[in-house]
Design an enzyme around this catalytic site. Sequence first.
Site, PDB file in Angstrom:
ATOM      1  CG  HIS A   1      -1.770  -1.192   1.375  1.00 48.10           C
ATOM      2  ND1 HIS A   1      -3.088  -1.291   0.977  1.00 48.10           N
ATOM      3  CD2 HIS A   1      -1.450  -2.407   1.889  1.00 48.10           C
ATOM      4  CE1 HIS A   1      -3.537  -2.499   1.247  1.00 48.10           C
ATOM      5  NE2 HIS A   1      -2.558  -3.205   1.796  1.00 48.10           N
TER       6      HIS A   1
ATOM      7  CE  LYS B   1      12.231  18.746 -11.426  1.00 44.10           C
ATOM      8  NZ  LYS B   1      11.046  19.244 -12.143  1.00 44.10           N
TER       9      LYS B   1
ATOM     10  CD  GLU C   1       9.481  11.713 -15.620  1.00 41.59           C
ATOM     11  OE1 GLU C   1       8.481  12.415 -15.423  1.00 41.59           O
ATOM     12  OE2 GLU C   1      10.613  12.186 -15.834  1.00 41.59           O
TER      13      GLU C   1
END
Length: 455
Positions: free
Chosen positions: A153, A280, A287
């Site tokens: 979970h 960044k 992705e």
Amino acid sequence: MWGGRFTGGIDAQMARFNDSFPFDRRMWAEDIRGSRAWARQLAAVGVISADEADALERGLQAVHAEFAAGTFAPQPGDEDIHTAVERRLGELAGPVAGKLHTGRSRNDQVATDLRLWTIGAIARIDAGLRALQQALLAQAEAAETALMPGYTHLQRAQPVLLAHWLLSHFWPLQRDRERLADAARRTATLPLGAGAIAGTPLHIDRMALATELGMHAVTPNSIDAVSDRDFAIEFLAAAAMIGVHLSRLAEDIVLYSTSEFGFVRLADAYSTGSSLMPQKKNPDSFELLRGKAGRLVGGLMTLLTVLKGLPSAYDKDLQEDKEPLFDAADTLELSLAVAPGAIATATFDRNRMRAALDDAMLATDVADMLVERGMPFREAHRAVGALVRAAEAHGVPLSQVPVAVASAIDARLDDQLAAVFQLERSVAARRVSGATAPEAVQQQLAAARAALALP
Ligand code: ARG
């Protein structure tokens, strides 16, 4: 190619709509291979002479050379790869080219070409999957006995070996390879000889033709032979499954690469920056691996939908089989050209993983201790639940609950409790096959090496 019964020409937009050459030209090698084998059968049954067979063979080799060199020049009437090859063969070999299509239809021809192409694609994808498995295996071996939190979970659950988590992404790929091998076996069934629908009137040896084309069986029913795209569906289903597996691996990596987790750092070679925010470093490789699943699943849906309710035998709808199949193969080939390197060059931060482990993750081990001392598990679960509540009430980690408080919950929560709060002990206790103890993971590593036939 089929103009005999026509008086008018085709509408220009209709021609664009109808033509598959722009996308099926990539089956040129398979188409020529099938035609060379067909020409030999035509000679074997006496439909053409040995000299004519030689002329066809030489002509087909010349067409092959043009495609291989990138010099093949398509002409406006080239509807698809089959008509294009035959048209060019006529220019190079003369009127004998007109004999090649005897006893054959584009319906059994296109099914044969696409099967051959799919078999080749499966081999390339299998190699890519194997490379990714090898990268995961190498990282798992390098991880030794490093620990990390296992999540259920997405909540901290129990400590596991980093190697164990890495290998959890190895086995799905093994199943994918088995699925592809199974699909390849069924794909290697020859439709040639089915003709347009009813079968060829020529007494060709279909099995010899199959063997020559690397196939191990012939289709048992000519109507089914030209209708059947199960092999393409099976390939797309396996591809969609691979897409889902790559996506799940990618999601773990993307999550673990965040500053919040900090478990893994990707190499610059597999990351990109932001055009706006100088700080960044984005995990674009993973992705995209995650994102590609969308088109792979979509390709499967596309072809299932095309086939649903289609009448028997060949219908032009079937021309829509190629683009999703090619796209899935291209998508996976490129994905699998990137994924192994992205995994191989990632660095795992053992300290960050270790720091993310907390005492509460050993609550199950406390319950196990109580069970060992005779308490039914359900009761133990309740007692440890009370211990967790006491820890929260006292504002201390689970291992720091005062003995007096703990033993008030149950007498068996005594001074032996302290020994339970060792991460290594928890992991070592789980030594059945498939579990996370170092010795079980050693066996798993050996099984993984064996699956790849590595020493
Ligand atoms: N381009 C067609 C396809 O991809 C080849 C088969 C055409 N057959 C026909 N009877 N028109 O499906």
